[in-house]
Design a protein around this motif. Structure first.
Motif, short mmCIF file in Angstrom:
data_model
loop_
_atom_site.label_atom_id
_atom_site.label_comp_id
_atom_site.label_asym_id
_atom_site.label_seq_id
_atom_site.Cartn_x
_atom_site.Cartn_y
_atom_site.Cartn_z
N VAL A 1 0.84 -1.19 0.00
CA VAL A 1 0.00 0.00 0.00
C VAL A 1 0.88 1.25 0.00
O VAL A 1 1.77 1.39 0.84
N LYS A 2 0.61 2.13 -0.97
CA LYS A 2 1.38 3.38 -1.08
C LYS A 2 0.53 4.55 -0.61
O LYS A 2 -0.67 4.62 -0.91
N PHE A 3 1.18 5.49 0.09
CA PHE A 3 0.49 6.67 0.60
C PHE A 3 1.11 7.91 -0.04
O PHE A 3 2.23 8.30 0.30
N PRO A 4 0.42 8.52 -0.99
CA PRO A 4 0.98 9.61 -1.79
C PRO A 4 1.53 10.77 -0.96
O PRO A 4 2.48 11.42 -1.37
N ASP A 5 0.95 11.05 0.19
CA ASP A 5 1.37 12.20 1.00
C ASP A 5 2.15 11.78 2.24
O ASP A 5 2.34 12.58 3.16
N GLY A 6 2.60 10.54 2.27
CA GLY A 6 3.31 10.05 3.45
C GLY A 6 4.79 10.37 3.43
O GLY A 6 5.50 10.07 2.46
N TYR A 7 5.28 11.00 4.50
CA TYR A 7 6.71 11.23 4.70
C TYR A 7 7.24 10.13 5.62
O TYR A 7 6.49 9.26 6.07
N HIS A 8 8.54 10.17 5.91
CA HIS A 8 9.14 9.07 6.66
C HIS A 8 8.51 8.88 8.04
O HIS A 8 8.29 7.76 8.47
N ASN A 9 8.23 9.99 8.71
CA ASN A 9 7.77 9.90 10.09
C ASN A 9 6.28 10.15 10.29
O ASN A 9 5.83 10.25 11.44
N ASN A 10 5.53 10.28 9.21
CA ASN A 10 4.09 10.51 9.41
C ASN A 10 3.22 9.60 8.55
O ASN A 10 2.02 9.82 8.43
N THR A 11 3.81 8.57 7.96
CA THR A 11 3.01 7.67 7.12
C THR A 11 1.89 7.02 7.92
O THR A 11 0.78 6.83 7.41
N PHE A 12 2.17 6.70 9.19
CA PHE A 12 1.14 6.05 10.01
C PHE A 12 -0.05 6.97 10.28
O PHE A 12 -1.09 6.51 10.78
N MET A 13 0.09 8.24 9.96
CA MET A 13 -1.01 9.20 10.16
C MET A 13 -1.84 9.38 8.90
O MET A 13 -2.82 10.13 8.91
N GLN A 14 -1.48 8.71 7.81
CA GLN A 14 -2.16 8.91 6.54
C GLN A 14 -3.52 8.20 6.50
O GLN A 14 -3.73 7.18 7.17
N MET A 15 -4.40 8.75 5.68
CA MET A 15 -5.72 8.16 5.50
C MET A 15 -5.60 6.71 5.05
O MET A 15 -4.81 6.39 4.18
N ASP A 16 -6.36 5.86 5.67
CA ASP A 16 -6.45 4.43 5.33
C ASP A 16 -5.25 3.61 5.78
O ASP A 16 -5.20 2.40 5.52
N TYR A 17 -4.27 4.21 6.46
CA TYR A 17 -3.13 3.42 6.95
C TYR A 17 -3.62 2.34 7.90
O TYR A 17 -3.37 1.15 7.71
N TRP A 18 -4.37 2.76 8.93
CA TRP A 18 -4.81 1.79 9.92
C TRP A 18 -5.91 0.90 9.38
O TRP A 18 -6.08 -0.24 9.83
N HIS A 19 -6.65 1.39 8.39
CA HIS A 19 -7.64 0.54 7.75
C HIS A 19 -6.95 -0.65 7.08
O HIS A 19 -7.41 -1.79 7.18
N ALA A 20 -5.84 -0.37 6.39
CA ALA A 20 -5.10 -1.44 5.73
C ALA A 20 -4.54 -2.42 6.75
O ALA A 20 -4.57 -3.64 6.54
N VAL A 21 -4.02 -1.88 7.87
CA VAL A 21 -3.45 -2.75 8.90
C VAL A 21 -4.55 -3.62 9.53
O VAL A 21 -4.36 -4.83 9.74
N LYS A 22 -5.70 -3.01 9.82
CA LYS A 22 -6.79 -3.78 10.44
C LYS A 22 -7.29 -4.88 9.51
O LYS A 22 -7.56 -6.01 9.96
N GLU A 23 -7.42 -4.58 8.24
CA GLU A 23 -7.85 -5.60 7.28
C GLU A 23 -6.86 -6.77 7.24
O GLU A 23 -7.24 -7.93 7.19
N PHE A 24 -5.58 -6.40 7.27
CA PHE A 24 -4.53 -7.42 7.21
C PHE A 24 -4.58 -8.31 8.44
O PHE A 24 -4.55 -9.55 8.33
N VAL A 25 -4.65 -7.72 9.62
CA VAL A 25 -4.71 -8.49 10.86
C VAL A 25 -5.96 -9.34 10.90
O VAL A 25 -5.93 -10.51 11.31
N ALA A 26 -7.08 -8.78 10.45
CA ALA A 26 -8.33 -9.54 10.44
C ALA A 26 -8.21 -10.76 9.53
O ALA A 26 -8.76 -11.83 9.84
#
Length: 345
Positions: free
Chosen positions: A316-341
């Motif tokens: 998953v790529k985040f167009p506006d993600g920098y090195h230290n704020n990617t986890f704050m990008q839209m859908d970051y945690w959605h992708a993680v939750k789907e993966f864990v589920a």
């Protein structure tokens, strides 16, 4: 005249000798002192003296002291699940009333967290809180040696020992050894996770990797251009590109890449994904961070593979993600939750 020429050559030889000695000293400093640059455990300031604890965020936790095989004391955090988690986004799981908290924890996956090369484990508690509250995972937060309240001095080989020590602790824990073990690594932590999974292929169930690199020498010219001519002197390799193929293709991997990463060029994540895809012979659900259409795959033609082997890996790529704020990008945690589920199902 001849005396002037002789004096000039004597001065030139002296200058050349001094330059050679200074160059030698400089190379030695770069070689032997590079760990202080690669592992800035005291940055931000007071990272070695002020270490936040999970209870400051309303989380129940256990302080765990681990002794490594070489005698270093690591001070870590363990968050084990409880039947009742009061959080508005908490995953609702049917629980038998007669089940104890320990029995419930033994049914939930464990996330082993590896942080980046700066700060301490306390700075990553907000991330652990999402895994704990919203995904109902047990969370083990490793504090590398030389970081936070842990003893010792960091290096590649020593951090690998620390990671193995944490995994061994989980595998020996009555409530954690049964459920899936997921490695979560950011930047340097991603390299630690890849190494650990490559050494324990049957013990690790999945990896989540964010903004990590193919190898450390290859990221130096971009991260620190000034010493880039001396990359050959770098003895901290973290060669993830050669270790990733050792992870079984059945092991799902979620890769999360900030496209504006100013420290690790996003190409590193793309190369790692291509290696992972060849390892898997599978599948891609490679999407942008805003839920858009696929933006590429591990296959040369850019088309998703047929579902062969492990089809749960994603890039998953985040167009506006920098090195230290990617986890704050839209859908970051959605992708993680789907993966864990998908792992729990």
């Amino acid at each position: 005249m001849s005396q002037s020429i002789a004096a000039f050559w004597e001065f030139t030889r002296g200058l050349a000798t001094v330059c050679a000695e200074v160059g030698t000293i400089g190379c030695r400093l770069l070689y032997y002192g590079q760990n202080y640059l690669i592992y800035p455990s005291a940055f931000p300031p007071e990272s070695r003296t002020e270490v936040p604890t999970p209870d400051m965020y309303g989380l129940h936790y256990e302080g765990v002291e681990l002794k490594t095989e070489d005698g270093v004391l690591l001070r870590c955090y363990l968050l084990t699940q409880r039947k009742e988690v009061v959080h508005r986004f908490a995953l609702q799981i049917p629980v038998n009333d007669e089940m104890s908290d320990d029995e419930f924890a033994a049914t939930r996956p464990t996330v082993l967290m590896f942080h980046g090369n700066g700060g301490n484990l306390g700075h990553r508690i907000p991330l652990a809180r999402v895994f704990y509250n919203e995904m109902r995972c047990n969370v083990f937060m490793l504090s590398y040696r030389g970081y936070g309240d842990s003893e010792g001095r960091p290096s590649e080989s020593r951090l690998c020992i620390d990671a193995q020590t944490a995994l061994d602790y989980i595998l020996a824990h009555a409530n954690l050894r049964g459920p899936p073990i997921i490695l979560y690594g950011q930047s340097l932590g991603g390299a630690v996770a890849i190494h650990l999974a490559s050494r324990n292929p049957s013990k690790i169930h999945a990896l989540i990797l964010e903004n990590t690199f193919t190898s450390f020498p290859q990221v130096i010219p971009h991260a620190t251009p000034i010493p880039s001519p001396f990359t050959i002197l770098c003895h901290q390799k973290w060669d993830s590109a050669s270790k990733l193929p050792l992870i079984p293709r059945e092991t799902p991997i979620l890769m999360l890449s900030g496209e504006r990463d100013e420290v690790v060029p996003p190409q590193h994540m793309t190369e790692l994904w291509e290696i992972a895809s060849r390892r898997q012979g599978t599948t891609v659900d490679s999407r942008d961070g805003n839920g858009g259409a696929p933006v590429g795959s591990g296959e040369p033609n850019g088309e998703p593979n047929s579902e062969v082997g492990n089809a749960r890996s994603r890039f998953v790529k985040f167009p506006d993600g920098y090195h230290n704020n990617t986890f704050m990008q839209m859908d970051y945690w959605h992708a993680v939750k789907e993966f864990v589920a998908s792992l729990c199902s």
